[in-house]
Write an enzyme that holds these catalytic residues in place. Structure first.
Site, PDB file in Angstrom:
ATOM      1  N   THR A 106     -16.843   0.298   2.390  1.00 26.12           N
ATOM      2  CA  THR A 106     -15.438   0.653   2.509  1.00 26.12           C
ATOM      3  C   THR A 106     -15.304   2.174   2.632  1.00 26.12           C
ATOM      4  OG1 THR A 106     -15.138   0.927   0.130  1.00 26.12           O
ATOM      5  CG2 THR A 106     -14.769  -1.297   1.037  1.00 26.12           C
TER       6      THR A 106
ATOM      7  N   ASP B 284       0.853  -1.188   0.000  1.00 24.15           N
ATOM      8  CA  ASP B 284       0.000   0.000   0.000  1.00 24.15           C
ATOM      9  C   ASP B 284       0.889   1.237   0.000  1.00 24.15           C
ATOM     10  OD1 ASP B 284      -3.230   0.309   0.727  1.00 24.15           O
ATOM     11  OD2 ASP B 284      -2.043   2.115   1.052  1.00 24.15           O
TER      12      ASP B 284
ATOM     13  N   SER C 182     -15.033  -2.779 -11.308  1.00 19.76           N
ATOM     14  CA  SER C 182     -16.150  -2.182 -10.575  1.00 19.76           C
ATOM     15  C   SER C 182     -17.413  -2.344 -11.397  1.00 19.76           C
ATOM     16  CB  SER C 182     -15.888  -0.684 -10.346  1.00 19.76           C
ATOM     17  OG  SER C 182     -17.034  -0.028  -9.870  1.00 19.76           O
TER      18      SER C 182
ATOM     19  N   ASP D 280       4.251   2.636  -3.941  1.00 22.47           N
ATOM     20  CA  ASP D 280       3.288   3.356  -4.772  1.00 22.47           C
ATOM     21  C   ASP D 280       3.099   2.578  -6.071  1.00 22.47           C
ATOM     22  OD1 ASP D 280       1.904   5.192  -6.385  1.00 22.47           O
ATOM     23  OD2 ASP D 280       2.984   6.912  -5.566  1.00 22.47           O
ATOM     24  N   VAL D 281       1.855   2.202  -6.384  1.00 21.11           N
ATOM     25  CA  VAL D 281       1.610   1.406  -7.591  1.00 21.11           C
ATOM     26  C   VAL D 281       1.931   2.181  -8.864  1.00 21.11           C
ATOM     27  CG1 VAL D 281      -0.123  -0.059  -6.497  1.00 21.11           C
ATOM     28  CG2 VAL D 281      -0.849   2.024  -7.705  1.00 21.11           C
TER      29      VAL D 281
ATOM     30  N   LYS E 115     -12.339   2.342 -14.922  1.00 15.05           N
ATOM     31  CA  LYS E 115     -12.721   0.954 -14.653  1.00 15.05           C
ATOM     32  C   LYS E 115     -13.006   0.184 -15.948  1.00 15.05           C
ATOM     33  CE  LYS E 115     -12.131   0.875 -10.283  1.00 15.05           C
ATOM     34  NZ  LYS E 115     -11.015   0.057  -9.733  1.00 15.05           N
TER      35      LYS E 115
ATOM     36  N   TYR F  63     -14.141   7.995 -13.446  1.00 16.74           N
ATOM     37  CA  TYR F  63     -14.089   6.705 -12.760  1.00 16.74           C
ATOM     38  C   TYR F  63     -14.633   5.612 -13.673  1.00 16.74           C
ATOM     39  CZ  TYR F  63     -14.626   3.313  -8.953  1.00 16.74           C
ATOM     40  OH  TYR F  63     -14.529   2.202  -8.153  1.00 16.74           O
TER      41      TYR F  63
END
Length: 274
Positions: free
Chosen positions: A213, A47, A165, A82-83, A182, A178
């Site tokens: 979440t 993370d 998603s 960090d991705v 996705k 968003y």
């Protein structure tokens, strides 16, 4: 960083499987780590553990990531990375190989929410956060992990799973960025699965519905909703999903029993998508 010292590679010898999971400090990512660890997997939990530009709510913390790892000593290794940083994810994959001897699955769960306004009013900072974390981050994990998955002796059973998603299959009001990110995840998985044709390594996506979440709370805040329960009206189940329910689908896809699935999406969305 990898907070534990190197140990002899023991995962393969002991017959245990190993995974790398991003977005692991909380939410669905943390639930995936917990489920895999409970099922006997060894996990490198990754993370970023800091807040980022373009994201209007607090992200997971190093304290949360460390607490997760402490619940599974010698099984879960926390890595702050960090991705968006390809080299950092490569290092995380190497932690898995050095500590546990192999890699069997990679789960790309890191993503953020941004929006709450029409596309033409959205900012470059929001757009960059959505795509750099939610799309490039998936691609970066694939670039780092797939060579290790392919390095396993045949017949292979490697797994790459990304969190998409319900927004990858529906247009959502004031969330065009968003939506686009996705949709891109689903396209990436279909292309990756085609690249992996015949190798024994599969690539799949899971599309959750509204899941309880911090990201869902951020979505409610974007819409000025007093309660996340409003999102449950999209579900045939008539309720919000719990992270553990989505994690169950993700972890099943990581297992050998999911060998028939690749290049496809599992809709763990409470019936949002017909």
């Amino acid at each position: 960083m990898d907070t534990a010292p190197p140990t002899p590679a023991r995962g393969a010898a002991a017959g245990r499987r190993t995974a790398v999971v991003t977005g692991a400090a909380r939410g669905i990512g943390a639930a995936v780590v917990e489920r895999l660890a409970g099922d006997g997997w060894q996990v490198v939990a990754v993370d970023v553990c800091r807040d980022l530009p373009g994201v209007g709510y607090p992200l997971g913390t190093e304290k949360e990531l460390q607490a997760l790892a402490k619940r599974w000593p010698d099984t879960v290794v926390p890595v702050v990375a960090d991705v968006r940083d390809q080299a950092a994810l490569q290092d995380a994959v190497e932690v898995a190989h050095r500590r546990f001897g192999a890699l069997d699955a990679a789960v790309a769960a890191a993503a953020v929410m941004a929006g709450g306004r029409p596309l033409w009013q959205s900012t470059d900072e929001e757009w960059d956060a959505l795509f750099e974390i939610g799309v490039r981050g998936v691609a970066n994990l694939a670039r780092a992990a797939v060579p290790r998955l392919l390095a396993r002796r045949e017949p292979r059973s490697g797994r790459f799973v990304a969190l998409a998603s319900a927004a990858a299959h529906h247009g959502l009001w004031h969330l065009a960025g968003y939506n686009a990110a996705k949709h891109a995840v689903v396209g990436l998985i279909r292309g990756l699965a085609t690249d992996l044709r015949g190798t024994g390594v599969t690539a799949t996506a899971v599309s959750p519905g509204s899941t309880r979440t911090p990201m869902l709370q951020a979505s409610a805040d974007l819409y000025d909703l007093p309660d996340t329960a409003e999102f449950a009206r999209h579900h045939l189940l008539g309720r919000l999903l719990e992270p553990q329910e989505v994690a169950a689908a993700v972890c099943w896809l990581c297992g050998e029993e999911a060998s028939a699935l690749t290049g496809t999406v599992v809709h763990a969305d409470g019936g949002f998508t017909p």
